[in-house]
Design a protein around this motif. Structure first.
Motif: not given
Ligand code: ZN
Ligand code: ZN
Length: 319
Positions: A139, A179, A174-177, A132
């Motif tokens: 980004d 993608p 996934d829990r930490r979003r 993450a």
């Protein structure tokens, strides 16, 4: 290209030139390419991108070689408890993802790492934290490659040795979003063998693929490392062997090369002697097995070549 259209690539050295590596891939019949983005055994990254990158990208396009995978440095360990080491790992991996744009690379491939005694569950959460953080760092780099986690052979305090553990990593990410499209997985067949998956039996390959699909989803299987193995089943020792000449053997390799669900999964060999002519030999062997042709005998001395991760010597090739 395999008979079913699957991309078949090789991990090739770039020390003698990046464009040369693309030409070599083409010459040996490879249709995809994996490289080290920088020194695989050092933290230090080069100051700027290699000047050859534009020429590299245009030769890839000319010869239709791809997807390109960058194998990250071996030092990277996102699963361990040491803070300084973790921070450095995040930094180096973010750097590799940022530079992947210049390489035109689709994947940055990294090992799942070691929890160093903290426990598998703790290691998995730590690894997901690291992923993450790396994603947040890049980004600002549109077009960066997909981060691809490679299964472990299981030595030491490894995490990500089984499909079940890889699935737990996927869930934690996934829990930490993180993608979905930015994180994928790679199955290295020699690592899976060392971890106890009996891929010499076509049924076991079918079972592994089915288990991966049920627990993670085949859309997240980004790459396959097609290596035969010199070590014992379940030994947790990672030693790559020429295609079809190891313990996975011809029958096992044929299924890995022809499984219909693996058709969309770019496949890379990381077999011994890549800069001694065995790159061509192993691509040929994979193509022959996939097409149902008998294998030519290996040259004398082939089996004495050091496996790519033998103990006590610096690794001459990827794992
Ligand atoms: Zn690897
Ligand atoms: Zn590998």
């Amino acid at each position: 290209m395999l008979p079913d259209g699957r991309r078949l690539g090789a991990h090739l050295p770039v020390a003698a030139g990046m464009v040369r590596a693309v030409d070599r891939a083409h010459a040996i019949g490879a249709s995809a390419l994996q490289v080290f983005g920088d020194n695989p055994t050092a933290w230090k990254r080069r100051a700027g991108p290699p000047s050859e990158l534009p020429a590299f990208r245009s030769r890839l396009a000319e010869l239709d070689i791809g997807p390109v995978a960058i194998h990250a440095a071996y030092l990277v360990n996102l699963a361990g408890p040491d803070e300084a080491f973790f921070d450095r790992s995040v930094e180096v991996l973010a750097h590799d993802l940022r530079t992947s744009v210049g390489f035109g690379a689709s994947f940055v491939n990294v090992h799942t790492g070691s929890h160093k005694g903290a426990g598998v569950g703790t290691g998995i959460e730590r690894l997901a934290d690291g992923i993450a953080l790396v994603m947040a760092e890049v980004d600002d780099a549109p077009g960066a490659a997909r981060l691809v986690l490679e299964n472990s052979a299981g030595a030491g305090f490894a995490v990500g040795t089984t499909v079940e553990e890889l699935a737990r990593v996927a869930e934690a990410a996934d829990r930490r979003r993180v993608p979905l499209e930015r994180l994928g997985f790679c199955i290295d067949t020699a690592h899976a063998w060392a971890a106890g998956y009996r891929l010499s039996e076509p049924d076991e390959t079918d079972a592994l693929v089915a288990e991966f699909d049920a627990q993670i989803g085949l859309h997240r299987l980004a790459m396959l490392h097609l290596n035969d193995s010199r070590s014992e089943l379940g030994s947790r020792v990672d030693r790559h062997e020429h295609v079809g000449a190891g313990r996975i053997g011809e029958r096992g390799m044929v299924r890995l090369l022809t499984h219909p669900s693996l058709r969309p999964v770019p496949t890379y060999i990381e077999t011994p002697g890549m800069d001694e002519g065995y790159d061509a030999i192993n691509i040929r062997r994979a193509l022959d097995l996939a097409a149902g042709r008998p294998l030519a005998p290996l040259p004398p001395g082939a089996m004495e070549l050091r496996g790519s991760r033998s103990r006590g010597a610096p690794a001459p090739g990827p794992a």
